[in-house]
Motif scaffolding. Structure first.
Motif, PDB file in Angstrom:
ATOM      1  N   ILE A  75       0.713  -1.227  -0.166  1.00 17.65           N
ATOM      2  CA  ILE A  75       0.018  -0.034  -0.073  1.00 17.65           C
ATOM      3  C   ILE A  75       0.732   1.177   0.113  1.00 17.65           C
ATOM      4  O   ILE A  75       1.747   1.343   1.036  1.00 17.65           O
ATOM      5  N   ILE A  76       0.652   1.974  -1.024  1.00 24.11           N
ATOM      6  CA  ILE A  76       1.676   3.302  -1.240  1.00 24.11           C
ATOM      7  C   ILE A  76       0.605   4.418  -0.571  1.00 24.11           C
ATOM      8  O   ILE A  76      -0.512   4.603  -1.266  1.00 24.11           O
ATOM      9  N   ASP A  77       1.483   4.921   0.228  1.00 22.11           N
ATOM     10  CA  ASP A  77       0.432   6.451   0.707  1.00 22.11           C
ATOM     11  C   ASP A  77       1.067   7.501  -0.157  1.00 22.11           C
ATOM     12  O   ASP A  77       2.262   8.003  -0.159  1.00 22.11           O
ATOM     13  N   LEU A 136       5.037  -3.484 -10.055  1.00 22.33           N
ATOM     14  CA  LEU A 136       4.581  -4.105  -8.830  1.00 22.33           C
ATOM     15  C   LEU A 136       3.039  -3.442  -9.010  1.00 22.33           C
ATOM     16  O   LEU A 136       2.764  -2.625  -9.133  1.00 22.33           O
ATOM     17  N   TYR A 137       2.256  -4.602  -8.736  1.00 23.59           N
ATOM     18  CA  TYR A 137       0.712  -4.066  -8.640  1.00 23.59           C
ATOM     19  C   TYR A 137       0.492  -3.552  -7.002  1.00 23.59           C
ATOM     20  O   TYR A 137       1.067  -4.457  -6.053  1.00 23.59           O
ATOM     21  N   VAL A 138       0.216  -2.311  -7.058  1.00 23.52           N
ATOM     22  CA  VAL A 138       0.093  -1.830  -5.622  1.00 23.52           C
ATOM     23  C   VAL A 138      -1.246  -1.270  -5.503  1.00 23.52           C
ATOM     24  O   VAL A 138      -2.143  -1.103  -6.244  1.00 23.52           O
ATOM     25  N   LEU A 139      -1.566  -0.920  -4.035  1.00 23.05           N
ATOM     26  CA  LEU A 139      -2.770  -0.300  -3.854  1.00 23.05           C
ATOM     27  C   LEU A 139      -2.199   1.302  -3.482  1.00 23.05           C
ATOM     28  O   LEU A 139      -1.312   1.466  -2.571  1.00 23.05           O
ATOM     29  N   SER A 148      -6.199   0.989  -7.073  1.00 23.99           N
ATOM     30  CA  SER A 148      -5.215   0.004  -7.639  1.00 23.99           C
ATOM     31  C   SER A 148      -4.219   0.866  -8.616  1.00 23.99           C
ATOM     32  O   SER A 148      -4.994   1.792  -9.308  1.00 23.99           O
ATOM     33  N   ASP A 149      -3.033   0.309  -8.787  1.00 18.99           N
ATOM     34  CA  ASP A 149      -2.214   1.151  -9.592  1.00 18.99           C
ATOM     35  C   ASP A 149      -1.065   0.090  -9.929  1.00 18.99           C
ATOM     36  O   ASP A 149      -0.965  -0.898  -9.278  1.00 18.99           O
ATOM     37  N   ILE A 150      -0.325   0.575 -11.002  1.00 18.56           N
ATOM     38  CA  ILE A 150       1.125  -0.181 -11.185  1.00 18.56           C
ATOM     39  C   ILE A 150       2.268   0.730 -10.677  1.00 18.56           C
ATOM     40  O   ILE A 150       2.506   2.028 -11.252  1.00 18.56           O
ATOM     41  N   LEU A 151       3.160   0.339 -10.001  1.00 19.59           N
ATOM     42  CA  LEU A 151       4.300   1.002  -9.612  1.00 19.59           C
ATOM     43  C   LEU A 151       5.452   0.576 -10.531  1.00 19.59           C
ATOM     44  O   LEU A 151       6.019  -0.824 -10.549  1.00 19.59           O
ATOM     45  N   HIS A 152       6.045   1.501 -11.683  1.00 16.69           N
ATOM     46  CA  HIS A 152       7.012   0.887 -12.314  1.00 16.69           C
ATOM     47  C   HIS A 152       8.217   1.471 -11.427  1.00 16.69           C
ATOM     48  O   HIS A 152       8.283   2.726 -11.219  1.00 16.69           O
ATOM     49  N   MET A 153       9.346   0.820 -11.333  1.00 19.68           N
ATOM     50  CA  MET A 153      10.556   1.008 -10.668  1.00 19.68           C
ATOM     51  C   MET A 153      11.977   0.928 -11.655  1.00 19.68           C
ATOM     52  O   MET A 153      11.859  -0.076 -12.266  1.00 19.68           O
TER      53      MET A 153
END
Lengths: 158, 153
Positions: A75-77, A136-139, A148-153
């Protein structure tokens, strides 16, 4: 044969032996040295350690509940998703940098932006830097809402 | 006849010195090769390089943990001295080399966390009665906002 002829013959005989000896010694040295490892490449491991640190550390971008001292992995704040937070947490160095993007939110942050751009330009150079990417699939927690979102690193290491 | 006898004796002597020279050459080359291979096998450059990088990565990983951690490094590093500095980890072979800032030290940078203080410390093995280094393991404790490296007793 006279004595001088014998000496000359022996010396002439010795030359191919010396050449053979040199070849054998050099072969042994070459074989031994070829098994000696001098370079340890930990760039991939270092990149993943940095990614995990940014994502899961209470001082990173993850949602951290201070009242119960708990980090919520995955979970990303959104309030923590900024460059200043990362640079406040981790001292910038010269050999590694990162870029993180939330695809749906359209937001992008950097850890060590200047170094990221420099190292990114050295990607295709021999002996230059290496890029490690991950998704990563994140919230994403925006206030009280979870999306929901996708975190690209992308991490570049020298 | 006498002349032939002297000639034969001289020839034998010559042959003897010739073989002796070859044997000496073999011994010298053999000794040099064994010394070279022995030096390579006892070399510690790779070990220092490996340990400095491994410990630096472990510190970076422990920084990320949300709670307290007690970690014991599984490798026996009794030959080396580890110096935890402000922003890197240095590995030496002997204390006197560290004191003289010998170039054989190997270091690797740490990604310093501003919220967690790493204790600057030198972790080294003790010498036993026979003046050999006792085996020891490195431990790293994260307690609150402090990271404390030490010997695992």
């Amino acid at each position: 044969m006279n004595k001088k002829a014998i000496i000359s013959f022996n010396v002439m005989n010795f030359i191919p032996k010396i050449i053979f000896l040199v070849v054998v010694v050099l072969s042994i040295v070459f074989i031994v040295k070829s098994f000696v490892v001098t370079d340890i490449d930990i760039r991939s491991a270092e990149a993943y350690v940095l990614i995990n640190r940014i994502i899961y550390s209470p001082y990173g971008i993850a949602y951290y509940d201070k009242s119960i001292d708990r980090v919520y992995p995955g979970i990303i704040d959104l309030a923590n998703f900024n460059t200043q937070r990362l640079e406040k947490a981790i001292v910038p160095v010269e050999h590694i940098a990162a870029k993180l993007s939330l695809v749906n939110q359209g937001k992008r942050i950097f850890y060590n932006e200047g170094t990221y751009n420099n190292l990114y330009s050295m990607l295709n150079v021999e002996g230059g830097s290496k890029e490690i990417t991950n998704e990563l699939y994140v919230l994403v927690k925006d206030g009280d809402k979870l999306k929901s979102d996708i975190l690209h690193m992308s991490v570049v290491v020298k | 006849m006498q002349k032939r006898g002297i000639y034969r004796k001289a020839q034998i002597e010559h042959e003897f010195y010739y073989i002796l020279a070859q044997l000496l050459l073999i011994v010298l080359v053999g000794f040099a090769l064994f010394s070279f291979v022995g030096a390579i096998s006892q070399g510690t450059l790779y070990n220092k390089n490996y340990i400095s990088r491994d410990v630096a990565l472990i510190i970076d990983t422990i920084y990320a943990s949300p709670g307290d951690i007690h970690y014991v490094y599984p490798v026996d590093i009794s030959e080396f001295i580890i110096n935890f500095k402000k922003d890197n980890v240095e590995v030496y072979e002997e204390l006197k080399l560290y004191e003289k800032m010998h170039p054989s030290r190997i270091s690797y940078p740490i990604l310093v966390d501003r919220n967690i203080a790493l204790e600057n410390k030198i972790v080294s093995p003790d010498l036993d009665i026979n003046l050999k280094y006792e085996g020891f393991q490195l431990k790293i404790d994260k307690v609150g906002d402090k990271l404390i490296p030490d010997k695992n007793e």
